[in-house]
Each structure stands twice: as structure tokens, then as C-alpha cells.
Design a protein around this motif. Structure first.
Motif, PDB file in Angstrom:
ATOM      1  N   VAL A   1     -54.669 -19.934 -10.689  1.00  0.00           N
ATOM      2  CA  VAL A   1     -54.889 -18.856  -9.732  1.00  0.00           C
ATOM      3  C   VAL A   1     -55.054 -17.543 -10.490  1.00  0.00           C
TER       4      VAL A   1
ATOM      5  N   GLN B   1     -51.823 -25.327  -9.837  1.00  0.00           N
ATOM      6  CA  GLN B   1     -53.249 -24.976  -9.899  1.00  0.00           C
ATOM      7  C   GLN B   1     -53.443 -23.621 -10.581  1.00  0.00           C
TER       8      GLN B   1
ATOM      9  N   THR C   1     -59.726 -26.756  -4.829  1.00  0.00           N
ATOM     10  CA  THR C   1     -58.304 -27.038  -4.584  1.00  0.00           C
ATOM     11  C   THR C   1     -57.873 -26.686  -3.166  1.00  0.00           C
ATOM     12  N   VAL C   2     -58.745 -26.027  -2.407  1.00  0.00           N
ATOM     13  CA  VAL C   2     -58.385 -25.582  -1.060  1.00  0.00           C
ATOM     14  C   VAL C   2     -58.889 -26.591  -0.029  1.00  0.00           C
TER      15      VAL C   2
ATOM     16  N   THR D   1     -48.772 -25.800  -1.589  1.00  0.00           N
ATOM     17  CA  THR D   1     -49.703 -26.886  -1.933  1.00  0.00           C
ATOM     18  C   THR D   1     -50.522 -26.557  -3.180  1.00  0.00           C
ATOM     19  N   GLN D   2     -50.525 -25.292  -3.589  1.00  0.00           N
ATOM     20  CA  GLN D   2     -51.321 -24.857  -4.740  1.00  0.00           C
ATOM     21  C   GLN D   2     -50.524 -24.829  -6.044  1.00  0.00           C
TER      22      GLN D   2
ATOM     23  N   PHE E   1     -49.513 -21.898   0.000  1.00  0.00           N
ATOM     24  CA  PHE E   1     -49.366 -21.666  -1.443  1.00  0.00           C
ATOM     25  C   PHE E   1     -48.495 -22.724  -2.103  1.00  0.00           C
TER      26      PHE E   1
ATOM     27  N   LEU F   1     -58.295 -18.317  -5.617  1.00  0.00           N
ATOM     28  CA  LEU F   1     -58.072 -19.742  -5.846  1.00  0.00           C
ATOM     29  C   LEU F   1     -59.398 -20.403  -6.178  1.00  0.00           C
TER      30      LEU F   1
ATOM     31  N   THR G   1     -51.237 -20.427 -14.274  1.00  0.00           N
ATOM     32  CA  THR G   1     -50.908 -21.615 -13.493  1.00  0.00           C
ATOM     33  C   THR G   1     -49.760 -21.274 -12.559  1.00  0.00           C
TER      34      THR G   1
END
Length: 106
Positions: free
Chosen positions: A15, A13, A76-77, A9-10, A7, A72, A28
Motif C-alpha cells: 500500500v 499487501q 487486491t481489491v 483484508t489488505q 483494510f 491500493l 507492506t
């Protein structure tokens, strides 16, 4: 630790976080901590007719224990990175278990 690292790394982004009380919040991801508490900004409620009192909220903190799902966006994954990290964590857990001495009960 794997989910926390993922998470992180997210951050930045979009969500959607669904809570155990069926409230879904889209926003965001601003930050996440080791307890999987989420901080979202620029939020919008997925079902505003059901939760009209939430329409004025723009930022929120969500306690990790009340989260049911986190959605997600697929681009982005990094699934290869996630699979590799899961594999490494499983191997390290297995090595720790093998290193423990067997204790026989009398």
C-alpha cells in the motif's frame, strides 16, 4: 467499521499511504486497528529527495488522523465484496433509523 474490515483484508499487501503533510510512504501493510492506524513494514519514501531523514526508517506506525489517502493495487481489491458490505451497512443503518420512535417537539 466498514473501512476497518476492508483494510483487515489488505494485511500483507503493498500500500501507499499519503499523509496530510504530503509525505507518501509505500510499504507492506502489517496491521490496522479500529481507529484506522496503520503499521507498515519494509517501507520506502516516495519522494526521498524531499524527506532524506526518512531513508533509514524501515517500519512505521501511522496515526489514522494524519492519513489523507491510501492507495491500493487494484488486483487486491474485491469490489463485489466491498459493494455488498456497503449495501448491508446502509440497510442496517436505515433499519435502525426506522426503529427509532418519532419524537415530536412541543
Amino acid at each position: 467499521m466498514l473501512f476497518y474490515s476492508f483494510f483487515k483484508t489488505q494485511v500483507g499487501q503493498q500500500v501507499t499511504v499519503e499523509l496530510k503533510n504530503d509525505l507518501a510512504i509505500k510499504g507492506t501493510l502489517e496491521s490496522v486497528d479500529q481507529f484506522l492506524n496503520f503499521k507498515l513494514k519494509d517501507i520506502e519514501i516516495v519522494d526521498p529527495e524531499r524527506y532524506p531523514h526518512m531513508m533509514s526508517v524501515k517500519n512505521c506506525f501511522i496515526r489514522g488522523s494524519v492519513v489523507r489517502y491510501v492507495q491500493l493495487s487494484p488486483p487486491t481489491v474485491d469490489t463485489a465484496l466491498l459493494q455488498d458490505a456497503a449495501r448491508r451497512e446502509a440497510q442496517s443503518t436505515q433499519q435502525i433509523q426506522q426503529a427509532k420512535p418519532n419524537v415530536a417537539s412541543a
